[in-house]
Design an enzyme around this catalytic site. Structure first.
Site, short mmCIF file in Angstrom:
data_model
loop_
_atom_site.label_atom_id
_atom_site.label_comp_id
_atom_site.label_asym_id
_atom_site.label_seq_id
_atom_site.Cartn_x
_atom_site.Cartn_y
_atom_site.Cartn_z
N ASP A 1 40.67 42.37 42.63
CA ASP A 1 41.81 42.42 41.71
C ASP A 1 41.51 41.64 40.44
O ASP A 1 40.57 40.85 40.36
CB ASP A 1 43.08 41.91 42.38
CG ASP A 1 42.95 40.47 42.84
OD1 ASP A 1 43.34 40.19 43.98
OD2 ASP A 1 42.43 39.63 42.07
N HIS B 1 37.97 48.21 41.53
CA HIS B 1 39.39 47.89 41.67
C HIS B 1 39.95 48.24 43.04
O HIS B 1 41.10 47.93 43.35
CB HIS B 1 40.23 48.56 40.58
CG HIS B 1 41.36 47.70 40.09
ND1 HIS B 1 41.96 46.75 40.89
CD2 HIS B 1 42.00 47.65 38.90
CE1 HIS B 1 42.92 46.15 40.21
NE2 HIS B 1 42.97 46.69 39.00
#
Lengths: 299, 451
Positions: free
Chosen positions: B425, B421
């Site tokens: 995304d 992350h």
């Protein structure tokens, strides 16, 4: 004749699509060892192969060199009993059950009954667990028991290459080998096949008849067609058994010790010989011819 | 009750008795004669064909002892006890009689006399040291008193090998003892017929409150971490630094099932064993062409992310030595068949533990076909320095609605993606997954990408 233990709860039928004896034996052993289905029936056929029993001697029971020359598969199974030759004209049937319910007589009577009722062929089972048609042997039986589980498997000849069977199951070394390994018993009146009685019978038709009769013995019986060749890739446990079965040390190395022409052979390798250079080498019939040539030269 | 040394027929060793014909030292472990059990079919004798053990070997319950043969049946005899073999009563080719001793075995784990019964480990030494009047009268609840399940070392081993917590397994043996079949049933390997005898015996409580003390029956086993396992520790510790997010979806394999079936003959002709993995790998590679940020590696300082041109897709493989993750290089340039061939090569090599260093390095994206063993959704862990990984569940047939609103059996596989992350995304992962899904559910779209 319905099978004696009618009304037993569930069973499962497996039909293998593989024609490879090693793959099929591996699958059978896998079903036997993992035991997810207490009762099961396995049916299969193979391209030409010679299969010896667990404790037999390949060189005593069969013509090993001719088998290799013809590209016929050679396998050793886990169950006892004698040596058989089978090809696509043969149906292999395996009854997997818990040990307490292992009963070869009942299984053979079931087959005799099913074949009589549905195909009109009169067979008879013997006390040696053979099946005869007009006195000739059309089926051989073997069994395996371990850890509370068991299987009884047998051949059933619809049609067969009698020349191949006769040639490949006769060993040139038959008289020369001394051993305590299990010896096959030659069929007294000879070998026959179901086509002797019904020339148009096929293996699929026989299979259909047996399956229909088998299903009647259980309240629930599912049928599974298995791509065993594919299973060898997808299931490592089956592949592992297969690899064990094709290994030389299983097929030939598992031979009980024997003596032949002055050689002593253990685990398939030469343990004692007048020619010390041979020690430790794998036994091959060709060695005996060399030996004979050497002794002739010595004269 | 302990047998005196004299009753066992042994002389106690003294300092002076240096020469003695009796081999054994003072032993408190009983030697049991293990009889050849009934094979059934009214068989009275069998021929011993092969021994798997010899005198002096240590065996565990259920280990293979020997092969015997009776006419057409080949029977494997397994051990009823844990212990050391003291004597074999037959040699190869001898005829053994059912019901007569097959071997003598020095039984471990019980300091008291062991009777020849179905369950040999009946006696457990009471804590107080006083022999209880009736050996059988024990508090059955004591089996789980101190939280430790009652089981033999062999059963413990099976439990450890299969990561089973013994305290969660219902024991159907005497006194609630956990048997091997109980563990196997717990894992789901076997279905048992209902037990013929009752599981727990209610007994008069004798000095009930403390119950018999449970000693450790086996030894802790120290397993050194070597080879692939060491690499795992290093990699996974690194992976923990990555903030993972997951995204899961279900994909419909109806078309691929049909396609694979159609291609069977063609694949056979080319001597290629075709599973679903090559299609999945190719679909992912096609997806990565559009979403190159998922086929990337980070550097140690998190200054740059490098989008790799080559799709070297890693496949998790379970080998005899542990988990290994080789990769197929240049999936973007390989056809489905070529990927299948590479996959086969790596499978064969991993079985023999012959994966090369080159196969193991340079991976850019990973897949784990855990569904080959089982499971639906999973939570895979990214292999640093990669940024994404997918876990594939098993192929299932479940009821779904078709386009006419009717329920039909659909072939489904669940995909569980994880991504880094810090650099990926959710929207990118979702779109990538949708693209892969499109290729898988409509394989004809893969055709349009052919060069």
């Amino acid at each position: 004749m319905s099978c004696a233990a009618a009304g037993r709860a569930t069973s499962r039928i497996f039909i293998s699509h593989s024609k490879n004896i090693f793959a099929n034996l591996a699958f059978e052993e896998f079903l036997f060892r993992t035991g997810r289905h207490p009762h099961a029936l396995l049916l299969w056929s193979n391209r030409p192969c010679v299969v010896i029993g667990r404790h037999q001697n390949p060189w005593l029971e069969s013509h090993v060199e001719e088998i290799e020359r013809r590209g016929v598969d050679f396998a050793r199974r886990h169950s006892g009993g004698g040596t058989v030759y089978h090809d696509l004209g043969n149906l292999n049937i395996s009854f997997l059950t818990p040990h307490e319910e292992h009963c070869r007589t009942r299984n053979l009577k079931f087959i005799v009954g099913a074949v009589a009722d549905r195909l009109g062929i009169q067979l008879e089972s013997t006390s040696r667990d053979d099946i005869l048609l007009n006195g000739k042997k059309v089926s051989g039986t073997a069994a395996r028991i371990s850890k509370g589980r068991s299987y009884h498997h047998l051949t059933l000849l619809v049609d067969t290459d009698r020349e191949a069977m006769h040639t490949l199951l006769h060993s040139p070394l038959e008289e020369s080998i001394t051993t305590n390994a299990t010896r096959s018993t030659r069929a007294m009146a000879g070998v026959g096949c179901l086509r002797d009685s019904q020339p148009l019978l096929t293996v699929p038709r026989l299979q259909e008849a047996l399956l229909a009769a088998y299903r009647k013995c259980f309240t629930e019986c599912e049928t599974e067609e298995v791509d065993v060749d594919n299973l060898l890739i997808e299931a490592p446990e089956v592949a592992a058994v297969h690899d064990e079965l094709i290994d030389w040390s299983w097929r030939f190395g598992k031979t009980p010790k024997f003596q032949v022409a002055g050689l002593s052979v253990e685990n398939g390798c030469i343990a004692d010989s007048p020619d010390k250079a041979q020690l430790g080498h794998r036994f091959q019939p060709a060695l005996l011819r060399k030996g004979m040539e050497a002794s002739r030269a010595a004269i | 009750m302990l047998r005196s040394i004299a009753a066992l027929g042994l002389k106690p060793l003294s300092a002076q008795a240096s020469r003695t014909l009796i081999v054994s030292a003072v032993r408190w472990l009983p030697v049991v004669q293990f009889n050849l059990s009934d094979i059934g079919e009214g068989i009275a004798e069998v021929q011993v064909k092969e021994w798997h053990v010899k005198v002096g070997d240590r065996v565990s319950q259920f280990d293979n002892l020997c092969e015997v043969q009776s006419d057409k049946a080949s029977v494997t005899i397994t051990s009823r006890y844990d212990g050391v073999i003291k004597k074999l009563h037959y040699g190869v080719d001898d005829v053994a009689r059912v019901g007569k001793p097959l071997m003598d075995i020095e039984v471990e784990g019980a300091a008291e006399e062991v009777k020849q019964k179905e369950d040999p480990l009946d006696a457990v030494k009471p804590k107080s040291g006083k022999p209880t009047g009736d050996k059988e009268a024990k508090s059955t609840s004591a089996a789980h008193d101190n939280g430790k399940a009652l089981a033999t070392p062999a059963v413990r081993r099976v439990a450890i090998e299969n990561s089973v917590d013994l305290s969660k397994v219902t024991g159907t043996g005497k006194d609630g003892r956990v048997l091997k079949e109980d563990v196997l049933e717990f894992i789901g390997h076997i279905k048992r017929a209902p037990a013929s005898h009752s599981n727990k015996r209610s007994s008069p409580s004798v000095g009930q409150s403390s119950g018999p003390a449970l000693k450790q029956l086996g030894e802790d086993q120290v397993v050194p971490i070597r080879g692939y396992a060491r690499a795992m520790i290093k990699t996974m510790t690194e992976a923990l630094k990555i903030p993972h997010f997951g995204y899961n979806d279900e994909m419909n394999f109806d078309e691929l099932v049909r396609l694979r079936h159609e291609l069977k003959e063609f694949a056979k002709e080319k001597h290629i064993k075709l599973s679903y993995m090559p299609f999945i790998i190719k679909a992912c590679s096609l997806g990565l062409v559009e979403f190159p940020s998922l086929n990337a590696v980070t550097d140690a300082s998190m200054e740059n992310v490098t989008w790799k041109a080559s799709h070297n897709i890693c496949l998790a493989m379970d080998t005899p030595g542990g988990l290994v993750v080789p990769n197929i290089k240049h999936c973007e340039q390989r056809s489905v068949f070529e990927i299948a061939q590479e996959l086969n090569r790596l499978h064969e090599a991993s079985k023999r533990q012959q994966i090369s260093r080159d196969d193991l390095s340079g991976g850019t994206f990973s897949l784990s076909n855990i569904g080959a063993i089982g499971g639906t959704y999973a939570s895979p862990v990214i292999l640093p320095p990669q940024v994404a990984i997918g876990a594939i569940g098993k192929l299932e047939k479940l009821p779904r609605f078709d386009k006419n609103g009717n329920i039909y059996p659909a072939h489904l596989m669940k995909f569980s993606w994880s991504a880094d992350h810090r650099v990926v995304d959710g929207a990118t992962m979702a779109r990538f997954s949708n693209r892969v899904k499109q290729y898988i559910e409509n394989p004809s779209t893969m055709l349009t990408q052919l060069r």
